[in-house]
Design a protein around this motif. Structure first.
Motif, short mmCIF file in Angstrom:
data_model
loop_
_atom_site.label_atom_id
_atom_site.label_comp_id
_atom_site.label_asym_id
_atom_site.label_seq_id
_atom_site.Cartn_x
_atom_site.Cartn_y
_atom_site.Cartn_z
N THR A 74 -7.85 -3.29 8.01
CA THR A 74 -7.63 -2.82 9.38
C THR A 74 -7.94 -3.91 10.39
O THR A 74 -7.39 -3.91 11.49
CB THR A 74 -8.49 -1.58 9.67
OG1 THR A 74 -9.85 -1.87 9.34
CG2 THR A 74 -8.01 -0.40 8.84
N VAL A 87 -2.47 -9.29 6.39
CA VAL A 87 -1.67 -8.18 6.87
C VAL A 87 -2.64 -7.14 7.42
O VAL A 87 -3.46 -6.60 6.66
CB VAL A 87 -0.81 -7.55 5.75
CG1 VAL A 87 -0.12 -6.28 6.26
CG2 VAL A 87 0.21 -8.54 5.22
N ALA A 89 -3.41 -3.63 8.44
CA ALA A 89 -2.86 -2.29 8.23
C ALA A 89 -3.95 -1.42 7.63
O ALA A 89 -4.97 -1.91 7.12
CB ALA A 89 -1.64 -2.33 7.30
N SER A 90 -3.74 -0.13 7.66
CA SER A 90 -4.68 0.83 7.09
C SER A 90 -4.31 1.13 5.64
O SER A 90 -3.12 1.15 5.28
CB SER A 90 -4.65 2.13 7.89
OG SER A 90 -5.31 3.18 7.20
N GLU A 93 -1.85 3.88 5.36
CA GLU A 93 -0.44 3.61 5.68
C GLU A 93 -0.25 2.10 5.75
O GLU A 93 -0.30 1.50 6.81
CB GLU A 93 -0.05 4.27 7.00
CG GLU A 93 1.44 4.23 7.29
CD GLU A 93 1.82 5.00 8.54
OE1 GLU A 93 2.99 4.92 8.93
OE2 GLU A 93 0.94 5.66 9.13
N THR A 94 -0.01 1.49 4.60
CA THR A 94 0.07 0.03 4.54
C THR A 94 1.35 -0.54 5.12
O THR A 94 1.40 -1.70 5.52
CB THR A 94 -0.05 -0.46 3.08
OG1 THR A 94 1.06 0.08 2.33
CG2 THR A 94 -1.37 -0.01 2.45
N GLY A 95 2.42 0.26 5.12
CA GLY A 95 3.70 -0.23 5.60
C GLY A 95 4.55 -0.90 4.54
O GLY A 95 5.71 -1.26 4.80
N PHE A 96 4.04 -1.05 3.32
CA PHE A 96 4.82 -1.65 2.24
C PHE A 96 5.78 -0.61 1.64
O PHE A 96 5.49 0.59 1.62
CB PHE A 96 3.91 -2.18 1.13
CG PHE A 96 3.02 -3.31 1.55
CD1 PHE A 96 3.53 -4.47 2.10
CD2 PHE A 96 1.64 -3.22 1.40
CE1 PHE A 96 2.71 -5.52 2.49
CE2 PHE A 96 0.81 -4.26 1.79
CZ PHE A 96 1.34 -5.41 2.33
N ALA A 97 6.89 -1.09 1.10
CA ALA A 97 7.85 -0.21 0.44
C ALA A 97 7.28 0.29 -0.89
O ALA A 97 6.40 -0.37 -1.49
CB ALA A 97 9.16 -0.95 0.20
N GLU A 124 -1.74 6.17 -1.63
CA GLU A 124 -1.01 5.05 -1.03
C GLU A 124 -1.03 3.83 -1.94
O GLU A 124 -0.02 3.12 -2.08
CB GLU A 124 -1.60 4.73 0.33
CG GLU A 124 -0.98 3.54 1.04
CD GLU A 124 0.45 3.74 1.52
OE1 GLU A 124 1.01 2.83 2.16
OE2 GLU A 124 1.02 4.83 1.23
N ILE A 128 2.49 2.00 -3.57
CA ILE A 128 2.99 0.64 -3.32
C ILE A 128 2.90 -0.26 -4.54
O ILE A 128 3.55 -1.31 -4.58
CB ILE A 128 2.25 -0.02 -2.14
CG1 ILE A 128 0.77 -0.28 -2.48
CG2 ILE A 128 2.40 0.82 -0.88
CD1 ILE A 128 0.03 -1.08 -1.42
#
Length: 256
Positions: A74, A87, A89-90, A93-97, A124, A128
Motif C-alpha cells: 500500500t 507497485v 496497491a492493496s 485489490e492488486t489490479g493484476f489480471a 486475491e 492473480i
C-alpha cells in the motif's frame, strides 16, 4: 506512547555489517530465516525471475532472492531495495489480471490485516497467481504468546511500541487450520485446482533468542547478531519443535 515503525541500523552498525558480512551484509537473521526456505522453493520451480511479492515493504525478498522482483504494498517509501520494481496497491485489490503473475509470494502480511479481511486477501493472491503461490504466516497460540512477549520486551527496553509487533498483538494470529481453510476457500471461490504443502518455519526457541538480540542491542547482542546472520542459512533449516510460522506452498495444476 510513541510508535516505532522501522528499526534502522546506525551508520557505524551498517559499516561493521558491510565489512564483517560481505555478501550477507543486507541480511537480517530473523528475516533470512523467513525468506531462505521460500527462495529454495521458488528456485526449485524455475521461477526466480518471475516473483511478485505482495506485502513486500521497501526491501522484501530482494536480499535473499538476488533477482529483480515486483514488490506490491500500500506504501513503498524510499529508499527501496535496488532489485524491487514497485507497485503501490492493496492486497485486497492488486489490479493484476487473473493468473498473470507466475509466482506470487506473501510473507508475514496476513496477520497485519483485521480478521474480517484475511479471506479476501488470500482469495486475491490465488486469483492473480499463475503457477505458484507461497504464503508464509505466523500461526497458533504459541506464536501469539511469543508475539505478546516480544512486543512487551520491546516496549520495556526501547521505551516505545513497534508498529508491526503491535499489529500482531491487536489483530491476533490465525491458527494453522484457519490458514489452511483460507486457501481452500480461495481455491473454491476462484474455481482453481492445486496441490498444497505446509512447511513449519522458524523454531520458536531460535526466534526468541534472535529477537532478544535485536531488541536489546548491547555490544554483546550486536556481536551475537553478526554471528546469527552468518548462521542464518543453517538456522532456516532448524524447524524442530514448536515453530513461529507456517509456509503454505500452493502448486497450481490448472495451468497459468
Amino acid at each position: 506512547m510513541d510508535v516505532l515503525e522501522h528499526d534502522e541500523l546506525s551508520r557505524a552498525e551498517a559499516l561493521v555489517a558491510r565489512v564483517a558480512l560481505g555478501p550477507r551484509r543486507e541480511w537480517n537473521p530473523d528475516v533470512a530465516i523467513r525468506y531462505l526456505p521460500i527462495v529454495r522453493v521458488v528456485r526449485a520451480h524455475g521461477l526466480a525471475d518471475a516473483v511478485t511479492e505482495v506485502g513486500s515493504g521497501s526491501v522484501g525478498i530482494g536480499p535473499y532472492l538476488r533477482r529483480p522482483f515486483t514488490g506490491v504494498d500500500t506504501a513503498l517509501p524510499t529508499p527501496r531495495h535496488r532489485l524491487l520494481e514497485p507497485v503501490e496497491a492493496s492486497v485486497l485489490e492488486t489490479g493484476f489480471a487473473p493468473r498473470s503473475r507466475p509466482c506470487v509470494v506473501s510473507t508475514d502480511m496476513l496477520e497485519h490485516l483485521p480478521r474480517g479481511q484475511r479471506q479476501a486477501a488470500v482469495t486475491e493472491l490465488v486469483r492473480i497467481a499463475g503457477a505458484l503461490l507461497v504464503l508464509a504466516v505466523p500461526c497458533g497460540a504459541a506464536a501469539e504468546a511469543h508475539d505478546r512477549e516480544t512486543a512487551e520486551l520491546f516496549r520495556q527496553v526501547r521505551g516505545v511500541d513497534h508498529r508491526f509487533l503491535l499489529e500482531h498483538v491487536e489483530h491476533g494470529l490465525p491458527t494453522a487450520e484457519e490458514l489452511h481453510g483460507y486457501v481452500l476457500e480461495a481455491l473454491r471461490a476462484k474455481a482453481r485446482t492445486a496441490t498444497l504443502r505446509v512447511v513449519p518455519n522458524a523454531s520458536l526457541r531460535v526466534r526468541r533468542f534472535v529477537m532478544r538480540r535485536w531488541i536489546r542491542r548491547r555490544l554483546v547482542d550486536q556481536v551475537g547478531w553478526l554471528v546469527l546472520t552468518w548462521l542464518s542459512a543453517f538456522l532456516a533449516r532448524r524447524n524442530r519443535g514448536p515453530c513461529y510460522r507456517q509456509i503454505v506452498i500452493v502448486e497450481f495444476t490448472d495451468g497459468a
